[in-house]
Design a protein around this motif. Structure first.
Motif, PDB file in Angstrom:
ATOM      1  N   GLY A  82       2.348 -52.032 210.252  1.00 21.87           N
ATOM      2  CA  GLY A  82       3.369 -52.344 209.248  1.00 21.87           C
ATOM      3  C   GLY A  82       3.361 -51.385 208.080  1.00 21.87           C
ATOM      4  N   ARG A  83       3.294 -51.916 206.870  1.00 24.38           N
ATOM      5  CA  ARG A  83       3.403 -51.076 205.671  1.00 24.38           C
ATOM      6  C   ARG A  83       2.192 -50.163 205.456  1.00 24.38           C
ATOM      7  NH1 ARG A  83       2.603 -56.310 203.187  1.00 24.38           N
ATOM      8  NH2 ARG A  83       0.658 -56.363 202.015  1.00 24.38           N
ATOM      9  N   TRP A  84       1.128 -50.361 206.232  1.00 29.76           N
ATOM     10  CA  TRP A  84      -0.037 -49.491 206.099  1.00 29.76           C
ATOM     11  C   TRP A  84       0.090 -48.222 206.940  1.00 29.76           C
ATOM     12  CZ3 TRP A  84      -4.685 -53.368 206.597  1.00 29.76           C
ATOM     13  CH2 TRP A  84      -4.683 -54.239 205.505  1.00 29.76           C
ATOM     14  N   ARG A  85       1.156 -48.107 207.694  1.00 23.25           N
ATOM     15  CA  ARG A  85       1.338 -46.944 208.580  1.00 23.25           C
ATOM     16  C   ARG A  85       1.192 -45.654 207.785  1.00 23.25           C
ATOM     17  NH1 ARG A  85       4.447 -43.247 211.222  1.00 23.25           N
ATOM     18  NH2 ARG A  85       4.397 -43.416 213.479  1.00 23.25           N
ATOM     19  N   GLY A  86       0.341 -44.766 208.298  1.00 22.71           N
ATOM     20  CA  GLY A  86       0.136 -43.459 207.685  1.00 22.71           C
ATOM     21  C   GLY A  86      -0.898 -43.420 206.584  1.00 22.71           C
ATOM     22  N   LEU A  87      -1.431 -44.560 206.188  1.00 16.94           N
ATOM     23  CA  LEU A  87      -2.426 -44.599 205.120  1.00 16.94           C
ATOM     24  C   LEU A  87      -3.839 -44.599 205.693  1.00 16.94           C
ATOM     25  CD1 LEU A  87      -0.840 -47.368 202.832  1.00 16.94           C
ATOM     26  CD2 LEU A  87      -0.650 -44.873 202.597  1.00 16.94           C
ATOM     27  N   GLU A  91      -7.065 -45.466 201.089  1.00 19.20           N
ATOM     28  CA  GLU A  91      -5.787 -45.598 200.375  1.00 19.20           C
ATOM     29  C   GLU A  91      -5.326 -47.052 200.340  1.00 19.20           C
ATOM     30  OE1 GLU A  91      -3.913 -41.164 201.275  1.00 19.20           O
ATOM     31  OE2 GLU A  91      -3.591 -42.795 202.718  1.00 19.20           O
ATOM     32  N   VAL A  92      -5.503 -47.770 201.441  1.00 23.69           N
ATOM     33  CA  VAL A  92      -5.125 -49.187 201.477  1.00 23.69           C
ATOM     34  C   VAL A  92      -5.984 -49.960 200.488  1.00 23.69           C
ATOM     35  CG1 VAL A  92      -5.134 -51.283 202.874  1.00 23.69           C
ATOM     36  CG2 VAL A  92      -4.228 -49.163 203.825  1.00 23.69           C
ATOM     37  N   ALA A  93      -7.286 -49.695 200.476  1.00 29.29           N
ATOM     38  CA  ALA A  93      -8.195 -50.402 199.569  1.00 29.29           C
ATOM     39  C   ALA A  93      -7.837 -50.122 198.109  1.00 29.29           C
ATOM     40  CB  ALA A  93      -9.633 -50.012 199.854  1.00 29.29           C
ATOM     41  N   ALA A  94      -7.413 -48.894 197.806  1.00 27.03           N
ATOM     42  CA  ALA A  94      -7.040 -48.546 196.430  1.00 27.03           C
ATOM     43  C   ALA A  94      -5.715 -49.191 196.029  1.00 27.03           C
ATOM     44  CB  ALA A  94      -6.940 -47.034 196.282  1.00 27.03           C
ATOM     45  N   VAL A 100      -8.280 -55.280 202.636  1.00 23.51           N
ATOM     46  CA  VAL A 100      -9.024 -54.921 203.839  1.00 23.51           C
ATOM     47  C   VAL A 100      -9.760 -56.137 204.397  1.00 23.51           C
ATOM     48  CG1 VAL A 100     -10.834 -53.450 204.790  1.00 23.51           C
ATOM     49  CG2 VAL A 100      -9.187 -52.501 203.174  1.00 23.51           C
ATOM     50  N   GLU A 101     -10.343 -56.953 203.525  1.00 28.34           N
ATOM     51  CA  GLU A 101     -11.026 -58.161 203.992  1.00 28.34           C
ATOM     52  C   GLU A 101     -10.040 -59.135 204.641  1.00 28.34           C
ATOM     53  OE1 GLU A 101     -11.695 -57.048 200.688  1.00 28.34           O
ATOM     54  OE2 GLU A 101     -13.482 -56.006 201.389  1.00 28.34           O
ATOM     55  N   ARG A 102      -8.855 -59.244 204.074  1.00 26.74           N
ATOM     56  CA  ARG A 102      -7.840 -60.151 204.625  1.00 26.74           C
ATOM     57  C   ARG A 102      -7.224 -59.591 205.907  1.00 26.74           C
ATOM     58  NH1 ARG A 102      -6.493 -59.957 199.226  1.00 26.74           N
ATOM     59  NH2 ARG A 102      -4.596 -58.799 199.675  1.00 26.74           N
ATOM     60  N   TRP A 103      -7.375 -58.306 206.132  1.00 26.83           N
ATOM     61  CA  TRP A 103      -6.774 -57.641 207.278  1.00 26.83           C
ATOM     62  C   TRP A 103      -7.187 -58.286 208.598  1.00 26.83           C
ATOM     63  CZ3 TRP A 103      -9.121 -52.593 209.413  1.00 26.83           C
ATOM     64  CH2 TRP A 103      -8.390 -52.150 210.509  1.00 26.83           C
TER      65      TRP A 103
END
Length: 187
Positions: A82-87, A91-94, A100-103
């Motif tokens: 989804g919206r994390w594509r390419g990250l 970068e997601v954690a920031a 990330v824990e909820r991932w």
């Protein structure tokens, strides 16, 4: 009737820390060097009656470099993030502290882990069962992990405990809904 499916994990596209969700890059320099080194063991798999790959650039490039001339299979594509594509993970954690824990339960607008495993399993279950038939498929490591969880009927959380290295192989034998892990001895 059984079929034998050998999965080849695609060559690496980046270092572990630089990996991106839904990475759509071809193999990097190290990936190409590793592919050249592994080719003597992997090229013979081209003798399979059916040869497939994920539509991702690194899977297609890996399959082509090994002489498989694989047919791209949309069902073998990378896990949709989804919206994390390419990250990258950093970068997601920031951008989304705590995400990330909820991932593990919520891929944030993408495909759920259960849906991903079911998609990969559905592809397996739709393979033509021809006793002694052989298939080779090149896919991203995440798809190989999902295939193993599906084939072994393991709990979905087992996905996080499976490590699939670039250019590793695993063979599954069986037919729709009845898959078995088959480990091969190397001479």
């Amino acid at each position: 009737m059984n079929v034998r499916v050998t999965l080849v994990a695609a060559a690496r596209a980046s270092t572990l820390l630089a990996e991106r969700f839904d990475d759509d890059r071809p193999p990097d320099g190290e990936g190409w060097r590793a592919l050249e080194s592994a080719a003597p063991e992997l090229v013979p798999l081209a003798a399979a009656e059916l040869r497939y790959c994920s539509p991702g650039p690194r899977s297609r490039a890996t399959g082509q470099a090994l002489g498989y001339a694989p047919l791209a299979q949309v069902a073998l594509r990378e896990w949709d993030m989804g919206r994390w594509r390419g990250l990258t993970l950093a970068e997601v954690a920031a951008r989304e502290p705590g995400a990330v824990e909820r991932w593990l339960a919520d891929p944030h607008g993408g495909e759920s882990l259960l849906a991903f495993i079911a998609r990969i399993g559905g592809w397996f279950d739709s393979r033509p069962a021809d006793d002694g038939g052989a298939i080779v498929a090149v896919a991203e490591p995440s798809a190989v992990r999902a295939a193993l969880v599906y084939a072994l009927r393991a709990a979905p959380q087992t996905y996080w405990s499976v490590d699939v290295r670039p250019l590793s192989t695993v063979t599954l034998t069986g037919s729709a809904g009845h898959w078995h892990l088959s480990l091969q001895a190397r001479a």
